[in-house]
Design a protein around this motif. Structure first.
Motif, PDB file in Angstrom:
ATOM      1  N   LEU A  28     -18.648  84.358  38.015  1.00 11.49           N
ATOM      2  CA  LEU A  28     -18.867  84.737  36.614  1.00 11.49           C
ATOM      3  C   LEU A  28     -19.021  86.246  36.467  1.00 11.49           C
ATOM      4  O   LEU A  28     -18.523  86.839  35.517  1.00 11.49           O
ATOM      5  CB  LEU A  28     -20.114  84.035  36.073  1.00 11.49           C
ATOM      6  CG  LEU A  28     -19.916  82.656  35.440  1.00 11.49           C
ATOM      7  CD1 LEU A  28     -21.245  82.079  35.002  1.00 11.49           C
ATOM      8  CD2 LEU A  28     -18.948  82.736  34.259  1.00 11.49           C
ATOM      9  N   LYS A  29     -19.695  86.866  37.424  1.00 14.13           N
ATOM     10  CA  LYS A  29     -19.866  88.316  37.362  1.00 14.13           C
ATOM     11  C   LYS A  29     -18.538  89.040  37.557  1.00 14.13           C
ATOM     12  O   LYS A  29     -18.291  90.073  36.946  1.00 14.13           O
ATOM     13  CB  LYS A  29     -20.886  88.764  38.410  1.00 14.13           C
ATOM     14  CG  LYS A  29     -22.322  88.397  38.033  1.00 14.13           C
ATOM     15  CD  LYS A  29     -23.313  88.899  39.047  1.00 14.13           C
ATOM     16  CE  LYS A  29     -24.740  88.566  38.605  1.00 14.13           C
ATOM     17  NZ  LYS A  29     -25.747  89.034  39.566  1.00 14.13           N
ATOM     18  N   LEU A  30     -17.682  88.463  38.416  1.00 14.26           N
ATOM     19  CA  LEU A  30     -16.356  89.047  38.594  1.00 14.26           C
ATOM     20  C   LEU A  30     -15.540  88.923  37.317  1.00 14.26           C
ATOM     21  O   LEU A  30     -14.822  89.854  36.920  1.00 14.26           O
ATOM     22  CB  LEU A  30     -15.624  88.365  39.758  1.00 14.26           C
ATOM     23  CG  LEU A  30     -16.148  88.677  41.164  1.00 14.26           C
ATOM     24  CD1 LEU A  30     -15.407  87.844  42.208  1.00 14.26           C
ATOM     25  CD2 LEU A  30     -16.002  90.157  41.480  1.00 14.26           C
ATOM     26  N   LEU A  31     -15.650  87.765  36.659  1.00 15.35           N
ATOM     27  CA  LEU A  31     -14.949  87.556  35.394  1.00 15.35           C
ATOM     28  C   LEU A  31     -15.486  88.502  34.327  1.00 15.35           C
ATOM     29  O   LEU A  31     -14.716  89.050  33.522  1.00 15.35           O
ATOM     30  CB  LEU A  31     -15.086  86.095  34.951  1.00 15.35           C
ATOM     31  CG  LEU A  31     -14.331  85.670  33.682  1.00 15.35           C
ATOM     32  CD1 LEU A  31     -12.840  85.953  33.823  1.00 15.35           C
ATOM     33  CD2 LEU A  31     -14.566  84.190  33.391  1.00 15.35           C
ATOM     34  N   ALA A 131     -19.171  82.846  26.526  1.00 15.68           N
ATOM     35  CA  ALA A 131     -19.329  81.460  26.065  1.00 15.68           C
ATOM     36  C   ALA A 131     -19.834  80.566  27.182  1.00 15.68           C
ATOM     37  O   ALA A 131     -20.686  79.689  26.953  1.00 15.68           O
ATOM     38  CB  ALA A 131     -18.001  80.935  25.521  1.00 15.68           C
ATOM     39  N   ILE A 132     -19.330  80.771  28.389  1.00 16.33           N
ATOM     40  CA  ILE A 132     -19.788  79.975  29.545  1.00 16.33           C
ATOM     41  C   ILE A 132     -21.269  80.231  29.803  1.00 16.33           C
ATOM     42  O   ILE A 132     -22.065  79.297  29.961  1.00 16.33           O
ATOM     43  CB  ILE A 132     -18.963  80.315  30.801  1.00 16.33           C
ATOM     44  CG1 ILE A 132     -17.503  79.907  30.615  1.00 16.33           C
ATOM     45  CG2 ILE A 132     -19.551  79.619  32.032  1.00 16.33           C
ATOM     46  CD1 ILE A 132     -16.584  80.377  31.745  1.00 16.33           C
ATOM     47  N   ALA A 207     -14.587  93.556  45.694  1.00 11.33           N
ATOM     48  CA  ALA A 207     -14.125  92.529  44.753  1.00 11.33           C
ATOM     49  C   ALA A 207     -14.307  92.989  43.307  1.00 11.33           C
ATOM     50  O   ALA A 207     -13.395  92.854  42.480  1.00 11.33           O
ATOM     51  CB  ALA A 207     -14.880  91.226  44.993  1.00 11.33           C
ATOM     52  N   LYS A 208     -15.470  93.552  42.979  1.00 13.47           N
ATOM     53  CA  LYS A 208     -15.732  93.995  41.605  1.00 13.47           C
ATOM     54  C   LYS A 208     -14.838  95.179  41.223  1.00 13.47           C
ATOM     55  O   LYS A 208     -14.304  95.226  40.120  1.00 13.47           O
ATOM     56  CB  LYS A 208     -17.205  94.350  41.443  1.00 13.47           C
ATOM     57  CG  LYS A 208     -18.127  93.140  41.460  1.00 13.47           C
ATOM     58  CD  LYS A 208     -19.532  93.524  41.092  1.00 13.47           C
ATOM     59  CE  LYS A 208     -20.427  92.290  41.039  1.00 13.47           C
ATOM     60  NZ  LYS A 208     -20.704  91.734  42.375  1.00 13.47           N
TER      61      LYS A 208
END
Length: 222
Positions: A28-31, A131-132, A207-208
């Protein structure tokens, strides 16, 4: 698509949280990092040059007003616009201050969409992880499922409503540049906060950084 993308992204996020119940916070943090960089790049590359082409010497003031307005909104929304929510362990009713400020934020985001079709995609990418996170937060707080659905559906409708108002109210078109400058300020604050808050201790990892670069690159080519 200007109306559908922001609407469907919130409903998709609601469905993912409700039925798939994602537990991996790293993903979620990556998104969130991707969505923040995508939105920031859209703002800087597409929105900002246009409003400065108007030669309105007060544009900078309106951008700063947008930043200030978003800061004020976050006193009531608890930072929900960038996936940062706090609240009680149990809720018996919709948190109305959060609801009102989040909906106002989403409504304003929709105003420039009629002139910038790519912004609809940017807002959709931005709203999906929010929203998630919101739906998951409400479920864990034991908020009534009907109340959660009403909250998320109304939130989903706000950005398309802003676009609809912009298309049909001449008053809004008359002050389009100033309104867009305020929205630019809002998006500046939101997107930059998302990028930094998606990293623990404000430290970046590969990754981030990769997701941030990808978001910026994709927005540039819209």
């Amino acid at each position: 698509m200007n109306y559908l993308l922001p609407l469907l992204s919130v409903l998709l996020g609601y469905g993912i949280a409700l039925f798939l119940k994602p537990k991996n916070k790293t993903n979620l943090k990556l998104l969130l990092a991707f969505s923040g960089s995508f939105l920031l790049s859209l703002t800087v590359v597409h929105l900002l040059p246009e409003i400065y082409e108007s030669h309105n010497h007060n544009i900078g003031i309106f951008i700063m007003l947008g930043i200030l307005f978003q800061i004020i909104l976050e006193f009531f929304s608890q930072g929900a616009e960038h996936g940062h929510v706090h609240g009680q362990a149990t809720m018996t009713q919709i948190p109305w201050l959060l609801f009102g400020s989040l909906c106002l934020h989403a409504l304003l985001e929709g105003l420039p969409v009629s002139h910038h079709h790519g912004l609809a995609l940017g807002i959709a990418v931005h709203h999906l992880p929010i929203a998630i996170i919101l739906t998951t937060f409400f479920i864990q707080a034991n908020l009534n499922k009907t109340a959660i659905f009403i909250f998320m559906l109304t939130f989903a409708l706000m950005t398309p409503l802003g676009t609809l108002l912009s298309n049909h109210l001449p008053f809004l078109n008359q002050y389009y540049t100033e309104i867009t400058a305020i929205v630019v300020g809002i998006l500046f604050h939101i997107s930059s906060t998302i990028i930094f808050e998606s990293s623990e201790g404000h430290k970046f990892n590969i990754a981030k950084v990769s997701m941030i670069i990808l978001g910026m690159a994709l927005a540039y080519f819209l």
